[in-house]
Design an enzyme around this catalytic site. Structure first.
Site, PDB file in Angstrom:
ATOM      1  N   HIS A  57       0.825  -1.216   0.000  1.00  8.25           N
ATOM      2  CA  HIS A  57       0.000   0.000   0.000  1.00  8.25           C
ATOM      3  C   HIS A  57       0.859   1.266   0.000  1.00  8.25           C
ATOM      4  O   HIS A  57       0.330   2.361  -0.179  1.00  8.25           O
ATOM      5  CB  HIS A  57      -0.923   0.028   1.223  1.00  8.25           C
ATOM      6  N   HIS A  72       1.782   6.839  -0.688  1.00  5.29           N
ATOM      7  CA  HIS A  72       0.981   6.060   0.261  1.00  5.29           C
ATOM      8  C   HIS A  72      -0.443   5.978  -0.270  1.00  5.29           C
ATOM      9  O   HIS A  72      -1.166   6.977  -0.290  1.00  5.29           O
ATOM     10  CB  HIS A  72       1.014   6.735   1.634  1.00  5.29           C
TER      11      HIS A  72
END
Length: 150
Positions: A57, A72
């Site tokens: 992620h 992110h």
């Protein structure tokens, strides 16, 4: 000056709008938020993959000129344990601008109740005199997002 282009397509927003206080406060560095309209993250510049989280992620990339960038994907998406994320690179890989890094499932992120806001953070912000957000509202892959002044 160094220009950081969008690593994904979507709506560009000020970092202060991040739905995560650590990002919004600038504690992790200066940057921007992109609300994705597609599901692919590409390298915004030539560089090296410094970090690829096991959950895929988040990815850290260092440019050939020394910019340290954290991408992110989503808020609290670490909780998904990699579900809905596919990485196309690994830590230590050399990458070229535009190269596919990660593909993610927007619907799956939303089904889990998480925001898809993607933060683009210059983690070595202190190395720059000024970091400014582009006036652009919509990002396509070559859209300037951040300008770094040495």
């Amino acid at each position: 000056d160094t220009i950081i282009t969008a690593p994904l397509e979507g709506q560009i927003c000020a970092l202060e709008t991040a739905q995560d206080e650590a990002f919004a406060s600038g504690a992790l560095g200066k940057g921007a938020v992109i609300i994705p309209s597609n599901n692919e993250v590409v390298a915004p510049f030539d560089g090296t993959i410094a970090t690829l989280f096991p959950t895929k992620h988040a990815i850290g990339i260092v440019s050939d000129t020394g910019v340290e960038l954290l991408i992110h994907i989503g808020i609290n998406t670490v909780e998904m344990n990699g579900e809905g994320f596919e990485a196309f690179v690994k830590q230590g890989d050399k990458v070229k601008a535009g190269q596919l890094l990660v593909r993610f499932d927007i619907d799956k992120i939303q089904e889990h109740g998480y925001s898809t806001q993607t933060m683009i953070i210059v983690t070595n912000s202190a190395n720059y005199e000024n970091i400014t957000l582009s006036d652009e509202q919509t990002a396509s892959l070559n859209t300037p997002v951040l300008t770094l002044e040495a």
